[in-house]
Design an enzyme around this catalytic site. Sequence first.
Site, PDB file in Angstrom:
ATOM      1  N   VAL A 249       0.839  -1.207   0.000  1.00 45.21           N
ATOM      2  CA  VAL A 249       0.000   0.000   0.000  1.00 45.21           C
ATOM      3  C   VAL A 249       0.869   1.249   0.000  1.00 45.21           C
ATOM      4  O   VAL A 249       0.596   2.219  -0.712  1.00 45.21           O
ATOM      5  CB  VAL A 249      -0.945  -0.006   1.232  1.00 45.21           C
ATOM      6  N   ALA A 250       1.951   1.217   0.808  1.00 41.85           N
ATOM      7  CA  ALA A 250       2.821   2.393   0.908  1.00 41.85           C
ATOM      8  C   ALA A 250       3.573   2.648  -0.392  1.00 41.85           C
ATOM      9  O   ALA A 250       3.820   3.797  -0.763  1.00 41.85           O
ATOM     10  CB  ALA A 250       3.818   2.193   2.045  1.00 41.85           C
TER      11      ALA A 250
ATOM     12  N   ILE B 276       2.646   2.111  -3.446  1.00 48.98           N
ATOM     13  CA  ILE B 276       1.804   2.655  -4.520  1.00 48.98           C
ATOM     14  C   ILE B 276       1.534   4.123  -4.218  1.00 48.98           C
ATOM     15  O   ILE B 276       0.957   4.458  -3.189  1.00 48.98           O
ATOM     16  CB  ILE B 276       0.446   1.910  -4.598  1.00 48.98           C
TER      17      ILE B 276
ATOM     18  N   ASP C 215      -3.834  27.398 -38.037  1.00 49.48           N
ATOM     19  CA  ASP C 215      -4.589  28.027 -39.108  1.00 49.48           C
ATOM     20  C   ASP C 215      -4.115  29.475 -39.225  1.00 49.48           C
ATOM     21  O   ASP C 215      -3.689  30.076 -38.243  1.00 49.48           O
ATOM     22  CB  ASP C 215      -6.081  27.987 -38.767  1.00 49.48           C
TER      23      ASP C 215
ATOM     24  N   ASP D  91     -10.138  27.824 -36.107  1.00 46.79           N
ATOM     25  CA  ASP D  91     -11.398  28.449 -35.708  1.00 46.79           C
ATOM     26  C   ASP D  91     -12.577  27.999 -36.548  1.00 46.79           C
ATOM     27  O   ASP D  91     -13.718  28.308 -36.229  1.00 46.79           O
ATOM     28  CB  ASP D  91     -11.283  29.979 -35.781  1.00 46.79           C
TER      29      ASP D  91
ATOM     30  N   ASP E 251     -11.570  22.821 -39.302  1.00 54.05           N
ATOM     31  CA  ASP E 251     -10.487  22.482 -38.385  1.00 54.05           C
ATOM     32  C   ASP E 251     -10.880  21.425 -37.350  1.00 54.05           C
ATOM     33  O   ASP E 251     -10.016  20.832 -36.712  1.00 54.05           O
ATOM     34  CB  ASP E 251     -10.020  23.737 -37.632  1.00 54.05           C
TER      35      ASP E 251
ATOM     36  N   ASP F  99       3.439  11.584   1.903  1.00 53.02           N
ATOM     37  CA  ASP F  99       2.981  11.617   0.507  1.00 53.02           C
ATOM     38  C   ASP F  99       1.830  12.590   0.319  1.00 53.02           C
ATOM     39  O   ASP F  99       1.618  13.100  -0.782  1.00 53.02           O
ATOM     40  CB  ASP F  99       2.516  10.224   0.061  1.00 53.02           C
TER      41      ASP F  99
END
Length: 882
Positions: A286-287, A289, A333, A622, A626, A720
């Site tokens: 667990v730690a 990850i 463009d 625009d 596109d 963490d």
Amino acid sequence: MKVTRGDVLHGYQKTIDEAIDDLKSSLQGLSSEEAKKRLEEYGPNELKEGKKNTALGMFLNQFKDFMIIVLILAAIISGIIGDAADTVAIIVIVVLNAIIGFVQEYRAEKAIAALKKMASHTAIVMRNGMPSTIPGSEIVPGDIVILDAGRVVPADMRIIETAQLKVEEAALTGESVPVEKETETLHDEHLPLGDRKNMAYKGTFVAYGRGKGIVVSTGMDTELGRIATMLQEGEEVKTPLQKRLATFGQRLAYIVLAICAAFFLIGTFKGEDMALVLLTAISLAVAAIPEALPAVVTISLALGARKMVKQNALIRKLPAVETLGSVTYICSDKTGTLTLNRMTVEEIHADGISGPVADFAAKSSLVFDALFEGMALSNDTLPDAVGEVMGEPTEVALYMAAEKAGFSKTVLEKANPRVSELPFDSDRKRMTTFHRDDAGRIRSFTKGAVEEVLVKSINLLSPDGGVKDIDRDELKRESERMSATGLRVLAVGSRRWERIPEKMIPEEVESDLTFLGLVGIMDPPREEAKEAIAICKMAGIRPVMITGDHPLTARAIAGRLGIIEDDAREIITGRELEKLSMEEFEEQVEHIRVYARVAPEQKLKIVRALQDKGQFVAMTGDGVNDAPALKRADIGIAMGITGTDVSKEAAHMILLDDNFATIVKAVKEGRRIFDNIRKFLKYTMTSNMGEIVAIVVAPLLGLPIPLLPIHILWINLVTDGVPGLALAAEPVEKGIMQRPPRHPQESMFAQGLGTHIIWVGFLMGFATIFTQAWAINTDHSHWQTMVFTVLCLSQMGHVLAIRSEKESIFAQGFLSNKPLAGAFLLTFAMQMATIYIPSLNQIFKTEALTAVELVICLVLSAVVFVAVEIEKYFKRRGKEQL
């Protein structure tokens, strides 16, 4: 027999009679009965939506990511070992991530709906021989449609009648000015969309004049429908960050599982308490990850998106913030993006002098005065009630130039009212107006194509008001020079009359002209775009222009902006591109800087070719044309002011000010965000490595398991969590825009990140093991609390040291990231609480340390901080020596 798209694809090649016969229609249109039959046969003239994913399906899709599955398993394991807080935290993170992803996908589904909205208009058609207004959805092939100014073209049609008809096609073809339509048959089989001047297309609108057309395609068979199909079929490309994190998550999960399995087997073999070994192995999994990683990514992107809104960049899809920091190409463009989308008089040539309007406005000359009067008076442009100048873009440019020079059309018309005119005609390519002055004298002004005005001119106006001989060859050379710079060149002439001609015969009236001058017009580039492109180049990003305009115009704009040097090989037209296979094109694509006269599907081809070469592509635009490329690109950037709803819905990001320069700010922000995500990864993975080394190596050296499961989970949650999240607020590093983009195939652990994690992780682990061995050998009964403290505080020292790749924390300043400073102090206080608060001693199985023991812990935990600062010192020295 039903007419399919294949039958009408080249309708522009057919004569009017052939088009009418093929569609079994007539100039009087269809009968109501026939129209009804065809409506049943062809279906409504609407854009159909592809198969939609349900809201529930979209939500569940968010849980398919491998990293998310690993986190869910981690939550289950945390619940099994009784750590409800960690379980809840992980579940909240996963659900938050899913909600954000769901909202993004749901909003993306609106692209086709925007196309449908754009196409829903009424139209005037001939039914039963009479004009009739009907909903645009009821138009069928064979209908005769009447077009006039301001009306949206309801379907694709072959023009059969025109009276100065001009259609604004920028949203579909990228043309910067309205296209004048004609009825003549065109024979080129590979004619680009923008050059099919006898066709009008669904979704464009009439800017000027009037005309008629016979409908050849409706609904999904139209050019607009083809774009809708491309949008439906286009696959969404994963962002660089998504790709990197997916790969990282899979590899990490396998490594962690292997380490934990090995730890369990070693512990069992050494005869350790199996329950303790199992719980420790699970806690270690667990730690190891980094469950806070999705939260850090989400928060980093959200903070970046909020900051970018203040800089006129609206983020529609959060990962787009980081993607900007990865792009290697920006395909832009031209019209409205790199240019102002406003035709402007750039240069004037009169009386042997060439220069900008300002140069002529400052000089006094009868030639210049007459030229500006002609530009103002022979002009159908007028300001509206709020002062906005309305009219055809070319005429607006002439109007504004004359106004700038001090010749107001409104003032001039009062003294020289228009008394007659010959409107512009595409065959003559000229326009003439007649004006009477206060003395009753008549003067006409003629403007139009250079060759047409020149051939009708017999002399030149001289500065003293007389006339002099005309040198047509010299004027032609001057016109060609101006055209070569991308300018659209017009000529202006005048003539005196005793009275208004009784018969307005163009060949007679528009003759014996006195030539006044040449006017060069262009949609000019944005000044800020030039600077932005220079910064992009400095940052290793290659700007590419993709436009529907003429190659000469495209070359001129690209040259002025610095996109290309004087190298013709860097430009390719849509026609040339069409002849290239994908393999042939991919060999050239990285050397091309300008694409002119391209079709929508070719824009998509360009993006795909670059991606196939391993590039990360940003596409700005625009128009409707596109949208497919915007969706396909690694990041699509739409214009907020001039952009269509379709382009905005297909894009990842919208520029609220339509300013290309805003992209540079976004790139800088994207790079900062990715830097901060890498810093978190460096921090959390080094911490996890330190924990794994300490827990796995200690038993191999004959020492007891150094930490309890609750210690591991506490360190993981506290270190963490808050400090890691605070890294998202880290300011931008110096020189961030002087470095090249990250290589498209670069892993998350490139540029020394993997090496750092390993050597610092081992240093942290062995510092912890040294603490354990020393404390046990010197009979310190609080050895486990000391180990717990050293491991926790080592990570705090590490987070301070990695705030910059090279710069020292002392140069940065401790308070330059206030959230991290606060997180550091909070974590330190919480760790001290687990040591010195009796009630927490029972929960965490800790004991109060003596002052000496605490100082020893502080010194040993500072080893990591000092070592990383030394590493950065040598990095700075290495850079200075380079």
